[in-house]
Structure formats: structure tokens, C-alpha cells
Design a protein around this motif. Sequence first.
Motif, PDB file in Angstrom:
ATOM      1  N   ALA A  79      43.483  36.001  38.140  1.00 15.67           N
ATOM      2  CA  ALA A  79      42.672  37.284  37.926  1.00 15.67           C
ATOM      3  C   ALA A  79      43.508  38.657  37.588  1.00 15.67           C
ATOM      4  N   GLU A  80      43.003  39.361  36.608  1.00 17.12           N
ATOM      5  CA  GLU A  80      43.629  40.551  36.228  1.00 17.12           C
ATOM      6  C   GLU A  80      42.666  41.760  36.206  1.00 17.12           C
ATOM      7  N   GLY A  81      42.996  42.722  36.695  1.00 17.22           N
ATOM      8  CA  GLY A  81      42.151  43.705  36.881  1.00 17.22           C
ATOM      9  C   GLY A  81      42.712  45.058  37.362  1.00 17.22           C
ATOM     10  N   ARG A  82      41.772  45.863  38.028  1.00 12.31           N
ATOM     11  CA  ARG A  82      42.009  47.344  38.559  1.00 12.31           C
ATOM     12  C   ARG A  82      41.770  47.730  39.681  1.00 12.31           C
ATOM     13  N   VAL A  83      42.024  48.499  40.578  1.00 12.86           N
ATOM     14  CA  VAL A  83      41.345  49.020  41.740  1.00 12.86           C
ATOM     15  C   VAL A  83      40.892  50.610  41.408  1.00 12.86           C
ATOM     16  N   SER A  91      28.567  57.475  29.914  1.00  8.36           N
ATOM     17  CA  SER A  91      28.898  56.196  30.756  1.00  8.36           C
ATOM     18  C   SER A  91      29.863  56.599  31.864  1.00  8.36           C
ATOM     19  N   LEU A  92      29.878  55.664  32.715  1.00  6.82           N
ATOM     20  CA  LEU A  92      30.911  55.877  33.780  1.00  6.82           C
ATOM     21  C   LEU A  92      32.257  55.298  33.433  1.00  6.82           C
ATOM     22  N   VAL A  93      33.176  56.186  33.448  1.00  2.00           N
ATOM     23  CA  VAL A  93      34.727  55.746  33.081  1.00  2.00           C
ATOM     24  C   VAL A  93      35.453  55.741  34.372  1.00  2.00           C
ATOM     25  N   GLU A  94      35.995  54.673  34.554  1.00  2.00           N
ATOM     26  CA  GLU A  94      36.875  54.529  35.852  1.00  2.00           C
ATOM     27  C   GLU A  94      38.238  54.190  35.454  1.00  2.00           C
ATOM     28  N   ASN A  95      39.186  54.528  36.508  1.00  2.44           N
ATOM     29  CA  ASN A  95      40.496  54.376  36.422  1.00  2.44           C
ATOM     30  C   ASN A  95      41.307  53.979  37.664  1.00  2.44           C
ATOM     31  N   GLY A  96      42.280  53.347  37.414  1.00  2.00           N
ATOM     32  CA  GLY A  96      43.107  53.132  38.649  1.00  2.00           C
ATOM     33  C   GLY A  96      44.277  52.017  38.419  1.00  2.00           C
ATOM     34  N   PRO A  97      45.024  51.692  39.374  1.00  2.00           N
ATOM     35  CA  PRO A  97      46.286  51.076  39.010  1.00  2.00           C
ATOM     36  C   PRO A  97      45.889  49.627  39.019  1.00  2.00           C
ATOM     37  N   VAL A 154      37.001  47.112  43.460  1.00  2.00           N
ATOM     38  CA  VAL A 154      38.058  46.297  42.600  1.00  2.00           C
ATOM     39  C   VAL A 154      37.203  45.596  41.356  1.00  2.00           C
ATOM     40  N   GLU A 155      37.616  45.766  40.361  1.00  2.00           N
ATOM     41  CA  GLU A 155      37.022  45.053  39.067  1.00  2.00           C
ATOM     42  C   GLU A 155      37.990  44.159  38.546  1.00  2.00           C
ATOM     43  N   PHE A 156      37.726  43.042  37.940  1.00  2.00           N
ATOM     44  CA  PHE A 156      38.541  42.253  37.521  1.00  2.00           C
ATOM     45  C   PHE A 156      37.979  40.937  36.625  1.00  2.00           C
ATOM     46  N   ARG A 157      39.095  40.498  35.772  1.00  2.00           N
ATOM     47  CA  ARG A 157      38.246  39.474  34.736  1.00  2.00           C
ATOM     48  C   ARG A 157      39.316  38.105  35.207  1.00  2.00           C
ATOM     49  N   LEU A 158      38.548  36.886  35.008  1.00  2.00           N
ATOM     50  CA  LEU A 158      39.196  35.682  35.421  1.00  2.00           C
ATOM     51  C   LEU A 158      39.511  34.916  34.239  1.00  2.00           C
ATOM     52  N   ASN A 159      40.479  34.009  34.265  1.00  2.00           N
ATOM     53  CA  ASN A 159      40.735  33.199  32.997  1.00  2.00           C
ATOM     54  C   ASN A 159      39.660  32.200  33.081  1.00  2.00           C
ATOM     55  N   GLY A 160      39.222  31.937  31.965  1.00  2.00           N
ATOM     56  CA  GLY A 160      38.048  31.009  31.834  1.00  2.00           C
ATOM     57  C   GLY A 160      36.594  31.512  31.692  1.00  2.00           C
ATOM     58  N   LEU A 161      36.458  32.752  32.031  1.00  2.00           N
ATOM     59  CA  LEU A 161      35.166  33.551  32.147  1.00  2.00           C
ATOM     60  C   LEU A 161      35.096  34.564  31.136  1.00  2.00           C
ATOM     61  N   GLY A 162      35.932  34.506  30.181  1.00  2.00           N
ATOM     62  CA  GLY A 162      35.757  35.476  28.892  1.00  2.00           C
ATOM     63  C   GLY A 162      36.036  36.928  29.487  1.00  2.00           C
ATOM     64  N   ASP A 163      34.848  37.882  29.137  1.00  2.00           N
ATOM     65  CA  ASP A 163      34.857  39.233  29.330  1.00  2.00           C
ATOM     66  C   ASP A 163      34.076  39.349  30.437  1.00  2.00           C
ATOM     67  N   LEU A 182      46.092  45.412  38.781  1.00  2.00           N
ATOM     68  CA  LEU A 182      46.444  44.367  39.555  1.00  2.00           C
ATOM     69  C   LEU A 182      46.424  42.882  38.984  1.00  2.00           C
ATOM     70  N   SER A 183      46.944  41.747  39.617  1.00  2.00           N
ATOM     71  CA  SER A 183      46.853  40.452  39.352  1.00  2.00           C
ATOM     72  C   SER A 183      47.107  39.781  40.432  1.00  2.00           C
TER      73      SER A 183
END
Length: 388
Positions: free
Chosen positions: A303-307, A68-74, A254-263, A76-77
Motif C-alpha cells: 500500500a501507498e498513501g498518506r495520513v 471539493s475537499l482537498v486533503e494533505n499529510g505525510p 488514512v487513505e491509500f491505494r493498493l497494488n492490483g486495485l488500480g486507482d 506512507l507505505s
Amino acid sequence: MSTTTTTPALPGHERTMLTSDIAVRAAGRVTPLLLFLAACGGGEAAETVVAKPPVQIAAEQMAVVDSSLVENGPSLSGTLMAERTAQVRSQLGGTVLAVYVREGQRVAAGTPIALIDSTVAAEQARSARSALRSAEVAAQLATRNEERSAALLKAGAIADRDFEAARAQALQATAMVADAASRLASASKALRDATVRAPFAGVISELPISAGDVVQGGAGGATLLAVVVDPSELTLEASVPAEHLGAITRGAQVEFRLNGLGDKVVTGKVDRINPAVDAVTRQVRIYVAVPNRDGALASGLFAEGRVTVEARRALAIPLNALDPRATAPAVKRLRGGVVESVPVVPGLRDELRERVAVTGLSRGDTVLVGGALGTPTGSSVRITRADG
């Protein structure tokens, strides 16, 4: 004729010795028989008695190793905001006669939002229209008088000062027409402002007025009538550590998750980067464009996620598949229905999707995750499913 043989009676101690000798001989014959039976399968029955039952593990406590594609980065919120938000304020003072929309309603550009009493504005418009007609008549007379004065001056019938006076009157009359036209335009605009309209297509997010309210107009203390939000284009205003500024580029994913939208993972692209670093938090502000054509996202969510600054395709396992009890990185692998411990070398970590690239395993291997890691090595396993 039968013959009967009589055995003479033996003394007591001799009879006891004879009985013991017979028992020993019988034992000698039985023992090899038992050993033979044990060799032929008697031991299997004994082993069945002492064998431990298989450990039951739910199917959800296992994961299959795959590429699978594994991604990494700083990390953010930040907060998801609408790209376009308009606070619609009253340009005309008066009583609200009607409200045509409700909060949460989708509107098109120009949709009427509310109607304000325009009695005063209508009177001002009529007065301005009359003043304009009067000014136009006066201007026409002044222009003809200037033309006659010019002809008389040419014939030498009047002095220069008389012509100059006629010309000044014509210019003043023309200016009066312009002033009256401006007043009429202002009054007409006020009349149009009585019907408050949506500035662009969007959704009514706030509507703090109702019919009967008295609102104030003008630029200074204008009353807020509604807030219109365009949800089709959102912007994530987020902060990242300043030390990662050099690795972040415009257009980075940028990928992130939002409060209220689960995973659910939401994606966007870096649109702008603030060049100034906050002196207190040592964070830099970035702005991420987030498409929202289907309207599934809402403005104001945290939102919380990463670049993403590094991405690689590799064999990966869930982070909770790494055995925390092992002194060196290892996993519990299920092979042939038996649990075995396998050392691995972790690589790139994807904190957002909670996966890590590893070497030391093969594609298709089954590893235990979470609470199942407590299963002892060498245990046989029985897989159970939620449906029974």
C-alpha cells in the motif's frame, strides 16, 4: 434619307494615346466599385480563406473547476495484513487420514480441517480410563480402612502408628486417583486432537498437507497443517517520516491505494503508533485499522498513501491542469470556444487524488489538462468525444 458621318483617321501615336486614356478612365471607374464590394462583404470571404481551423480537443482533456475537499499529510507505505492469523499445527503425531478443506475456502469456528490416525491415542485413552477405575477402587478401600483405624484408635485397640499408616495409605490412594484422572484427560485430549479444527471463522490461506502425509505432534516440532486468516479486520503496517510524528494522532484518517486495485482509494484509521523511531530509516511505524466486511481486500498487498493531517474545502483543479510552460503558475482556460491563459495561485495539494486548491478561477470554469496544455493561446477549440 440617311446621313453618314465619317471620322477622320488619326495618326498612329495619337491613336495609342487615346486608347491609354480610355483605359485609365475605365480603371478609375472600376476601382471604386471594387472598394465598394469589399466594404459590402468581399473582405469576409477573404478572411474565411486565411482563418485557421479549430483545434480538436477530447472531452477527457478538460476539467471543470468545482469545490471539493482537498486533503494533505505525510506519505506512507506498508503492507496490508490480517488482524488475526493462526498457524494450525498438529498436536498429535500420525498419518493424515483425510483433509476436509481447500485453500481459499471460508470456514466457521470449529470446522474440521483434517483427521489424523488416532489408533494409539484411543488405546492410551482406554488404558487411562481403566487405570482411573482401579485407582478409585483402591482409594475407596483405603478410605474405609482409615475410618476403621480411627474407630479402633479411639477405643484404644490399636497404636497411633497403625492409624497413621492407614491414613497414609488413604492419602496415597487419593493421589493415585488424581494422577489417573490427569492421564485420562491427557489421553482424551490427544484423541480429540486427532480431528484438527479451525480456531476461528476465517479463510484457509495455506494448506500444505494432503491425505497420507505423516505429521509430527508436540510443541517443539509440530507439523504445520493449515493457516487460517480472518479477513474481516485488516491492519496496514506502514511507516511515515519521523518528522511528522507530532502531527499524527490516534484515530487520524488514512487513505491509500493498493497494488492490483488500480486507482481505488481505501480508507482506515490510525489504531496504534509505535513510539520508537527506526535509527536507520528515520521512519516511525504506525498501525492502521482497515474494515473489510465485504472481503474485497486481501492480506499481503503493498500500500501507498498518506495520513490526513490537514483538510480544506476549496476550488480545486487536477494537478496536470497547471501549465508547466508558464513562468508563473497558470492554467489554460476555455472561454467562448477560445483558449486563454489565466494566472492562478496554488494552495493545498492533494497528492493522493492529484488535485490542488487554487484561487484566480471561478466555479464552473473549464480548464485544459495534460497534453491539451500545448494548445496555443487564442486558438479556437472544437470538442470531440470518444463516441464520435
